[in-house]
Design an enzyme around this catalytic site. Structure first.
Site, PDB file in Angstrom:
ATOM      1  CG  ASN A  45      -2.069   0.952   1.121  1.00 36.34           C
ATOM      2  OD1 ASN A  45      -2.149   1.742   0.177  1.00 36.34           O
ATOM      3  ND2 ASN A  45      -2.986   0.891   2.072  1.00 36.34           N
TER       4      ASN A  45
ATOM      5  CG  HIS B 185     -12.089  -2.678  10.587  1.00 39.65           C
ATOM      6  ND1 HIS B 185     -11.032  -2.072   9.959  1.00 39.65           N
ATOM      7  CD2 HIS B 185     -11.658  -3.917  10.936  1.00 39.65           C
ATOM      8  CE1 HIS B 185     -10.001  -2.909   9.923  1.00 39.65           C
ATOM      9  NE2 HIS B 185     -10.368  -4.032  10.505  1.00 39.65           N
TER      10      HIS B 185
ATOM     11  NE  ARG C 197      -9.807  -1.533  13.570  1.00 38.00           N
ATOM     12  CZ  ARG C 197      -9.012  -0.916  12.684  1.00 38.00           C
ATOM     13  NH1 ARG C 197      -7.799  -1.392  12.451  1.00 38.00           N
ATOM     14  NH2 ARG C 197      -9.432   0.136  12.016  1.00 38.00           N
TER      15      ARG C 197
ATOM     16  CE1 TYR D  26      -5.610   2.990   9.272  1.00 36.32           C
ATOM     17  CE2 TYR D  26      -5.561   2.371  11.587  1.00 36.32           C
ATOM     18  CZ  TYR D  26      -5.603   2.014  10.253  1.00 36.32           C
ATOM     19  OH  TYR D  26      -5.643   0.695   9.916  1.00 36.32           O
TER      20      TYR D  26
ATOM     21  CG  ASP E 160      -4.659  -0.741  14.751  1.00 39.34           C
ATOM     22  OD1 ASP E 160      -3.586  -0.656  15.373  1.00 39.34           O
ATOM     23  OD2 ASP E 160      -4.735  -0.773  13.502  1.00 39.34           O
TER      24      ASP E 160
ATOM     25  CG  HIS F   6      -2.137   2.521  13.031  1.00 38.63           C
ATOM     26  ND1 HIS F   6      -1.425   3.257  12.124  1.00 38.63           N
ATOM     27  CD2 HIS F   6      -2.685   1.506  12.338  1.00 38.63           C
ATOM     28  CE1 HIS F   6      -1.546   2.715  10.927  1.00 38.63           C
ATOM     29  NE2 HIS F   6      -2.302   1.652  11.027  1.00 38.63           N
TER      30      HIS F   6
ATOM     31  CD  GLU G  11      -1.421  -3.270  10.691  1.00 41.02           C
ATOM     32  OE1 GLU G  11      -1.564  -2.283   9.951  1.00 41.02           O
ATOM     33  OE2 GLU G  11      -2.338  -3.755  11.354  1.00 41.02           O
TER      34      GLU G  11
ATOM     35  NE  ARG H 239      -3.480  -7.306  13.290  1.00 41.77           N
ATOM     36  CZ  ARG H 239      -4.265  -7.319  12.218  1.00 41.77           C
ATOM     37  NH1 ARG H 239      -4.708  -8.440  11.704  1.00 41.77           N
ATOM     38  NH2 ARG H 239      -4.593  -6.174  11.641  1.00 41.77           N
TER      39      ARG H 239
ATOM     40  CG  HIS I 208      -2.728  -6.710   7.938  1.00 43.86           C
ATOM     41  ND1 HIS I 208      -3.581  -5.950   8.706  1.00 43.86           N
ATOM     42  CD2 HIS I 208      -2.131  -5.836   7.074  1.00 43.86           C
ATOM     43  CE1 HIS I 208      -3.497  -4.684   8.342  1.00 43.86           C
ATOM     44  NE2 HIS I 208      -2.636  -4.582   7.345  1.00 43.86           N
TER      45      HIS I 208
ATOM     46  CG  ASP J 200      -3.598  -2.486   2.507  1.00 43.97           C
ATOM     47  OD1 ASP J 200      -4.396  -2.978   3.307  1.00 43.97           O
ATOM     48  OD2 ASP J 200      -2.435  -2.184   2.821  1.00 43.97           O
TER      49      ASP J 200
ATOM     50  CD  GLU K 264      -7.632  -6.145   9.588  1.00 46.39           C
ATOM     51  OE1 GLU K 264      -7.885  -4.931   9.715  1.00 46.39           O
ATOM     52  OE2 GLU K 264      -6.470  -6.591   9.468  1.00 46.39           O
TER      53      GLU K 264
ATOM     54  CD1 TRP L 235      -1.168   7.904  10.237  1.00 45.67           C
ATOM     55  CD2 TRP L 235      -0.562   6.088   9.118  1.00 45.67           C
ATOM     56  NE1 TRP L 235      -2.278   7.447   9.574  1.00 45.67           N
ATOM     57  CE2 TRP L 235      -1.933   6.325   8.871  1.00 45.67           C
ATOM     58  CE3 TRP L 235       0.028   4.974   8.509  1.00 45.67           C
ATOM     59  CZ2 TRP L 235      -2.719   5.509   8.047  1.00 45.67           C
ATOM     60  CZ3 TRP L 235      -0.750   4.182   7.698  1.00 45.67           C
ATOM     61  CH2 TRP L 235      -2.092   4.432   7.468  1.00 45.67           C
TER      62      TRP L 235
END
Length: 408
Positions: free
Chosen positions: A37, A122, A147, A159, A216, A218, A268, A289, A318, A322, A345, A408
């Site tokens: 991605n 999600h 989630r 995010y 998450d 992140h 991930e 993950r 994961h 994407d 997921e 991020w």
């Protein structure tokens, strides 16, 4: 059964995907996912310029040998571009082998270890009402594990937060935006740490103690901040807290583990078993993950998950949008075969993507299944793919209030 031709297909239905097509001298076609991605063309070039010329004439049955050749012969090992390229070749070879055998791929991996794969969806909201509506929507769609992500007071963009329920789509959620430069978002750790426990308290009060909930982080917290959040979330019995701190420093998870019993999911953004070595050996996490697409394919992921199984660590592969349907199917076949499956997921792809990638995997009553077509059970429509050329897209990034670039 030798590889006669190899082609790299870049297409952008809903978002960008990179797909490898291998064709054998007896006419079988195998598909592999190489999507990275925001850096798709890097992998496409790696495959086209450096890998495809090495594949022509190779025995398609020699999957392990091909994996080791691609990993070791380049000298420069690991990294997301290299491992996504190797994954595409590996998955395409497994697809070919299963088609040659006339059976679904999971049968070659030892057969099914379960009847279906528990999936989580999600849910998110800009406030409590939107979040509750989003959770109810996911429950209505059949998800039985959720989630939970939410906006944070004082932070403009976070995010993982979609449009309001009723206007939601997974395409809207997709964080890679088709814009000339990455979008800048802001971040305030103290505001986040104050707010998130109140969110899970409200969700538990509304939806009860039985619904499995995930969250998450992140990678945005330091180890001591992550330890605090894990401790604060213990009363709400999370299924897991994901990517709570950047785990390149594997020892950082010791501090988190010492202070909380909230289960931890990591990986991930990892690419090889070496990224997990300490985390698994010292039992610092509970769920792996990684995606098949980003971790060297089915061959590498099977070894990673077998290693994790020795320490009662489970899979949490994961599965965002994407990951193409090819990569998703590869993960599902592996999920079905391994003993230490945890949860999968699942973000549904958009209608245009589903026109380009014909899929046989199913989602029913909260459970996924890869289907029983031979091979992966996914085929790419090349004419449809050609109607959707690549479009540049970037993931966003974060800055703190003082302007510092943040994780991020």
């Amino acid at each position: 059964m030798n590889i006669a031709t190899a082609a790299v297909i870049v297409t952008s239905p809903d978002r960008n995907f990179v797909t490898l097509k291998l064709t054998t001298d007896d006419g079988l076609v195998g598909w592999g996912d190489a999507t990275l991605n925001g850096r798709e063309l890097s992998v496409a070039s790696y495959l086209t310029d450096h890998v495809v010329p090495l594949l022509i004439g190779r025995d398609a049955h020699r999957i392990e040998d091909t994996w080791q050749f691609l990993y070791r012969s380049a000298y420069w090992r690991r990294g997301p571009v290299t491992m996504a390229a190797i994954a595409a070749v590996d998955v395409a070879l497994w697809d070919l082998k299963a088609k040659s055998a006339g059976m679904p791929l999971y049968q070659l991996l030892g057969g099914a270890s379960r009847n279906g794969l528990m999936a989580y969806g999600h849910a998110s909201g800009r406030d409590q009402e939107e979040l509750f509506d989003s959770i109810r929507l996911r429950l209505d769609q059949g998800f039985r594990s959720i989630r939970v992500q939410t906006s944070i007071p004082g932070i403009d963009a976070v995010y993982g937060v979609r449009a309001p329920a009723g206007q939601e789509s997974e395409q809207h959620y997709e964080p890679a935006q088709r814009i000339a430069r990455p979008m800048e978002e802001d971040w305030d750790t103290r505001a986040y740490l104050r707010h998130i426990p109140t969110v899970f308290e409200a969700v538990r009060n509304e939806f009860g103690p039985e619904l499995p909930l995930l969250h998450d982080v992140h990678h945005r917290l330091t180890p001591i901040q992550a330890a605090r959040l894990g401790k604060d979330l213990e009363p709400y019995d999370l299924f897991w807290m994901e990517d709570c701190t950047p785990a390149e420093n594997q020892d950082a998870l010791r501090l988190v583990r010492q202070h909380t019993t909230t289960p931890l999911a990591i990986g991930e953004v990892f690419n090889t078993i070496w990224d997990y070595q300490t985390l698994i050996k010292d039992q610092l996490i509970d769920y792996v993950r990684s995606a098949v697409t980003h971790t060297g394919g089915i061959t590498a992921m099977r070894k990673l998950l077998d290693y994790a199984a020795q320490y009662q660590i489970k899979s949490g592969i994961h599965g965002p949008t994407d990951i193409s349907p090819v990569g998703m199917a590869a993960g599902l076949h592996l999920d079905l075969a391994i003993h230490n499956f945890g949860i999968q997921e699942y973000m549904q792809h958009g209608d245009v993507t589903n026109e380009v990638f014909r899929q046989s995997f199913t989602f029913e009553n909260g459970y996924l299944h890869p289907g029983n077509e031979v091979g992966l059970g996914v085929e790419l429509d090349e004419e449809a793919a050609a109607r959707h050329p690549y479009q540049p897209a970037y993931l966003p990034y974060n800055r703190l209030k003082d302007g510092t670039v943040h994780d991020w």
